[in-house]
Write a protein that holds these residues in place. Structure first.
Motif, PDB file in Angstrom:
ATOM      1  N   ALA A 132      48.748 -16.799  30.238  1.00  0.00           N
ATOM      2  CA  ALA A 132      49.295 -15.449  30.180  1.00  0.00           C
ATOM      3  C   ALA A 132      50.495 -15.387  29.234  1.00  0.00           C
ATOM      4  CB  ALA A 132      49.702 -14.981  31.574  1.00  0.00           C
ATOM      5  N   ALA A 133      51.356 -16.404  29.296  1.00  0.00           N
ATOM      6  CA  ALA A 133      52.519 -16.439  28.396  1.00  0.00           C
ATOM      7  C   ALA A 133      52.075 -16.571  26.947  1.00  0.00           C
ATOM      8  CB  ALA A 133      53.440 -17.590  28.786  1.00  0.00           C
ATOM      9  N   GLN A 134      51.053 -17.397  26.700  1.00  0.00           N
ATOM     10  CA  GLN A 134      50.556 -17.561  25.340  1.00  0.00           C
ATOM     11  C   GLN A 134      49.976 -16.257  24.807  1.00  0.00           C
ATOM     12  OE1 GLN A 134      50.864 -20.491  23.412  1.00  0.00           O
ATOM     13  NE2 GLN A 134      50.397 -18.944  21.856  1.00  0.00           N
ATOM     14  N   ALA A 135      49.222 -15.553  25.656  1.00  0.00           N
ATOM     15  CA  ALA A 135      48.651 -14.270  25.227  1.00  0.00           C
ATOM     16  C   ALA A 135      49.755 -13.285  24.858  1.00  0.00           C
ATOM     17  CB  ALA A 135      47.767 -13.700  26.333  1.00  0.00           C
ATOM     18  N   MET A 136      50.873 -13.332  25.577  1.00  0.00           N
ATOM     19  CA  MET A 136      51.968 -12.401  25.324  1.00  0.00           C
ATOM     20  C   MET A 136      52.643 -12.663  23.983  1.00  0.00           C
ATOM     21  SD  MET A 136      55.188 -11.464  27.844  1.00  0.00           S
ATOM     22  CE  MET A 136      56.169 -12.940  27.499  1.00  0.00           C
ATOM     23  N   ILE A 137      52.747 -13.943  23.576  1.00  0.00           N
ATOM     24  CA  ILE A 137      53.488 -14.262  22.345  1.00  0.00           C
ATOM     25  C   ILE A 137      52.586 -14.760  21.226  1.00  0.00           C
ATOM     26  CG2 ILE A 137      55.508 -14.838  23.735  1.00  0.00           C
ATOM     27  CD1 ILE A 137      54.991 -17.810  22.694  1.00  0.00           C
ATOM     28  N   ASP A 138      51.270 -14.608  21.375  1.00  0.00           N
ATOM     29  CA  ASP A 138      50.346 -15.159  20.380  1.00  0.00           C
ATOM     30  C   ASP A 138      50.624 -14.612  18.987  1.00  0.00           C
ATOM     31  OD1 ASP A 138      48.513 -17.196  20.688  1.00  0.00           O
ATOM     32  OD2 ASP A 138      46.779 -15.877  20.557  1.00  0.00           O
ATOM     33  N   TYR A 139      51.128 -13.391  18.913  1.00  0.00           N
ATOM     34  CA  TYR A 139      51.415 -12.766  17.614  1.00  0.00           C
ATOM     35  C   TYR A 139      52.400 -13.579  16.785  1.00  0.00           C
ATOM     36  CZ  TYR A 139      55.754 -11.305  19.894  1.00  0.00           C
ATOM     37  OH  TYR A 139      56.957 -11.297  20.545  1.00  0.00           O
ATOM     38  N   SER A 140      53.199 -14.431  17.438  1.00  0.00           N
ATOM     39  CA  SER A 140      54.241 -15.186  16.737  1.00  0.00           C
ATOM     40  C   SER A 140      53.703 -16.397  15.991  1.00  0.00           C
ATOM     41  CB  SER A 140      55.291 -15.667  17.741  1.00  0.00           C
ATOM     42  OG  SER A 140      54.750 -16.666  18.596  1.00  0.00           O
ATOM     43  N   GLY A 141      52.506 -16.850  16.381  1.00  0.00           N
ATOM     44  CA  GLY A 141      51.969 -18.080  15.801  1.00  0.00           C
ATOM     45  C   GLY A 141      52.513 -19.333  16.452  1.00  0.00           C
ATOM     46  N   LEU A 142      53.360 -19.195  17.482  1.00  0.00           N
ATOM     47  CA  LEU A 142      53.962 -20.324  18.174  1.00  0.00           C
ATOM     48  C   LEU A 142      53.173 -20.645  19.450  1.00  0.00           C
ATOM     49  CD1 LEU A 142      57.669 -19.162  17.787  1.00  0.00           C
ATOM     50  CD2 LEU A 142      56.520 -20.952  16.453  1.00  0.00           C
ATOM     51  N   GLN A 143      53.358 -21.854  19.949  1.00  0.00           N
ATOM     52  CA  GLN A 143      52.650 -22.308  21.140  1.00  0.00           C
ATOM     53  C   GLN A 143      53.632 -22.509  22.292  1.00  0.00           C
ATOM     54  OE1 GLN A 143      49.173 -22.691  21.313  1.00  0.00           O
ATOM     55  NE2 GLN A 143      49.368 -21.648  19.324  1.00  0.00           N
ATOM     56  N   VAL A 144      53.274 -22.018  23.475  1.00  0.00           N
ATOM     57  CA  VAL A 144      54.176 -22.143  24.616  1.00  0.00           C
ATOM     58  C   VAL A 144      54.313 -23.603  25.027  1.00  0.00           C
ATOM     59  CG1 VAL A 144      53.679 -19.830  25.477  1.00  0.00           C
ATOM     60  CG2 VAL A 144      52.372 -21.782  26.354  1.00  0.00           C
ATOM     61  N   PHE A 145      55.486 -23.937  25.531  1.00  0.00           N
ATOM     62  CA  PHE A 145      55.759 -25.250  26.095  1.00  0.00           C
ATOM     63  C   PHE A 145      55.282 -25.268  27.549  1.00  0.00           C
ATOM     64  CE2 PHE A 145      58.611 -27.719  28.811  1.00  0.00           C
ATOM     65  CZ  PHE A 145      58.502 -28.985  28.256  1.00  0.00           C
ATOM     66  N   GLN A 146      54.604 -26.337  27.937  1.00  0.00           N
ATOM     67  CA  GLN A 146      54.121 -26.462  29.312  1.00  0.00           C
ATOM     68  C   GLN A 146      54.952 -27.519  30.046  1.00  0.00           C
ATOM     69  OE1 GLN A 146      49.863 -26.605  29.972  1.00  0.00           O
ATOM     70  NE2 GLN A 146      49.447 -25.590  28.005  1.00  0.00           N
ATOM     71  N   GLY A 202      55.958 -31.521  29.760  1.00  0.00           N
ATOM     72  CA  GLY A 202      56.617 -32.156  30.887  1.00  0.00           C
ATOM     73  C   GLY A 202      58.098 -31.841  30.963  1.00  0.00           C
ATOM     74  N   TRP A 203      58.646 -31.980  32.171  1.00  0.00           N
ATOM     75  CA  TRP A 203      60.042 -31.626  32.407  1.00  0.00           C
ATOM     76  C   TRP A 203      60.993 -32.385  31.491  1.00  0.00           C
ATOM     77  CZ3 TRP A 203      61.914 -27.509  34.323  1.00  0.00           C
ATOM     78  CH2 TRP A 203      61.250 -26.818  35.341  1.00  0.00           C
ATOM     79  N   ARG A 204      60.698 -33.660  31.222  1.00  0.00           N
ATOM     80  CA  ARG A 204      61.616 -34.459  30.413  1.00  0.00           C
ATOM     81  C   ARG A 204      61.747 -33.929  28.989  1.00  0.00           C
ATOM     82  NH1 ARG A 204      60.584 -40.844  31.994  1.00  0.00           N
ATOM     83  NH2 ARG A 204      61.194 -40.666  34.208  1.00  0.00           N
ATOM     84  N   ALA A 205      60.733 -33.200  28.539  1.00  0.00           N
ATOM     85  CA  ALA A 205      60.746 -32.671  27.169  1.00  0.00           C
ATOM     86  C   ALA A 205      61.324 -31.273  27.087  1.00  0.00           C
ATOM     87  CB  ALA A 205      59.332 -32.680  26.591  1.00  0.00           C
ATOM     88  N   LEU A 206      61.712 -30.681  28.238  1.00  0.00           N
ATOM     89  CA  LEU A 206      62.194 -29.295  28.220  1.00  0.00           C
ATOM     90  C   LEU A 206      63.420 -29.135  27.322  1.00  0.00           C
ATOM     91  CD1 LEU A 206      62.017 -26.399  29.270  1.00  0.00           C
ATOM     92  CD2 LEU A 206      63.364 -27.110  31.259  1.00  0.00           C
ATOM     93  N   GLY A 207      64.284 -30.151  27.304  1.00  0.00           N
ATOM     94  CA  GLY A 207      65.496 -30.053  26.497  1.00  0.00           C
ATOM     95  C   GLY A 207      65.242 -29.954  25.004  1.00  0.00           C
ATOM     96  N   SER A 208      64.064 -30.374  24.551  1.00  0.00           N
ATOM     97  CA  SER A 208      63.739 -30.290  23.119  1.00  0.00           C
ATOM     98  C   SER A 208      62.859 -29.088  22.794  1.00  0.00           C
ATOM     99  CB  SER A 208      63.045 -31.574  22.660  1.00  0.00           C
ATOM    100  OG  SER A 208      61.826 -31.758  23.355  1.00  0.00           O
ATOM    101  N   ALA A 209      62.544 -28.267  23.803  1.00  0.00           N
ATOM    102  CA  ALA A 209      61.735 -27.072  23.553  1.00  0.00           C
ATOM    103  C   ALA A 209      62.574 -26.006  22.862  1.00  0.00           C
ATOM    104  CB  ALA A 209      61.176 -26.529  24.871  1.00  0.00           C
ATOM    105  N   GLY A 210      61.908 -25.118  22.142  1.00  0.00           N
ATOM    106  CA  GLY A 210      62.584 -23.989  21.519  1.00  0.00           C
ATOM    107  C   GLY A 210      62.496 -22.761  22.409  1.00  0.00           C
ATOM    108  N   ALA A 211      63.282 -21.747  22.076  1.00  0.00           N
ATOM    109  CA  ALA A 211      63.291 -20.492  22.835  1.00  0.00           C
ATOM    110  C   ALA A 211      62.826 -19.365  21.920  1.00  0.00           C
ATOM    111  CB  ALA A 211      64.682 -20.195  23.378  1.00  0.00           C
ATOM    112  N   PHE A 212      61.685 -18.774  22.243  1.00  0.00           N
ATOM    113  CA  PHE A 212      61.194 -17.629  21.474  1.00  0.00           C
ATOM    114  C   PHE A 212      61.654 -16.350  22.154  1.00  0.00           C
ATOM    115  CE2 PHE A 212      57.953 -14.335  20.711  1.00  0.00           C
ATOM    116  CZ  PHE A 212      58.170 -14.172  19.350  1.00  0.00           C
TER     117      PHE A 212
END
Length: 241
Positions: A35-49, A90-100
């Motif tokens: 659902a989150a990916q569908a909402m931001i698909d227009y950006s060309g970016l991929q959601v972090f899981q 994964g949770w350990r990678a959350l700190g390196s995720a970006g914010a769209f």
């Protein structure tokens, strides 16, 4: 090297733009990744899981008190994404995720024009009603339609040793068909946090319907308040060039 400048409503802003004092209240929600990916698909970016099939969405109220863009309120919907070239999970990678930044209503014209012109942030004009007290609460509406009401508990103090270091964030925006990366540096103090801690009600505005499609309102994973935030924003770079 000469510093870049932008003229907004007759005022010259020299980069980086500085926010000398603000406070921020935010809630972090786990939502279905599809659902989150569908909402931001227009950006060309991929959601972090953060876990399989689950994405992270932050809803936040920022009150800008002193800065180059003036005094104003801002409501943000930020979807955590994988920066281009990353497929971390994964949770350990959350700190390196970006914010769209998917939604960004504000209540002042100057910051609206600056945000859209300089960084491609999707700012729109909105009306805010903020209630200070034991629980800070606010209502936000745009075009006469209610978007959301949120109320935040105080939470518990977070030790300054864990929050005092300056942070560099990878923020992303999309406007008029162009996705941009925005360099964003932040220093915070007076942080409080708690599990859950926030109540959310949604209205009838299209933004509210988008949030409802993510399964909101629901209990957030965690909430935080930041008593003092200092920020700088540099010039945006187009993603993919």
């Amino acid at each position: 090297m000469a510093l870049s400048q932008h003229t907004i409503a007759g005022t010259v802003l020299t980069m980086p733009v500085r926010i000398r004092q603000a406070d921020v209240h935010s809630a972090m929600f786990s939502v279905p990744a599809d659902a989150a990916q569908a909402m931001i698909d227009y950006s060309g970016l991929q959601v972090f899981q953060h876990r399989p099939g689950q994405a992270v969405v932050n809803l936040m109220l920022a009150r800008y008190i002193d800065g180059d863009l003036g005094k104003y309120h801002e409501f943000g919907t930020a979807v955590m994404i994988n920066p281009p070239g990353s497929s971390a999970r994964g949770w350990r990678a959350l700190g390196s995720a970006g914010a769209f930044i998917h939604h960004l209503p504000v209540d002042q014209e100057f910051t609206l024009e600056a945000g859209r012109t300089i960084w491609g942030f999707p700012k729109i004009m909105a009306d805010f009603t903020v209630r200070d007290g034991k629980r800070l609460g606010f209502d936000i509406a745009a075009d006469g339609q209610h978007i959301a009401t949120m109320e935040f508990g105080r939470g518990l103090p977070v030790p300054g040793l864990l929050t005092s270091k300056p942070r560099t964030l990878q923020a992303f925006s999309h406007l008029d068909g162009v996705t941009r990366e925005v360099p964003w540096e932040m220093r915070v103090s007076g942080v409080r946090g708690t599990l859950g801690g926030t109540t959310l009600r949604l209205g009838t505005h299209p933004y509210a319907r988008e949030l409802a499609a993510l399964g909101l309102p629901k209990r957030p994973m965690m909430s935080s308040t930041v008593g003092r935030v200092e920020m700088t924003f540099g010039d945006a770079a187009v993603v993919g060039r």
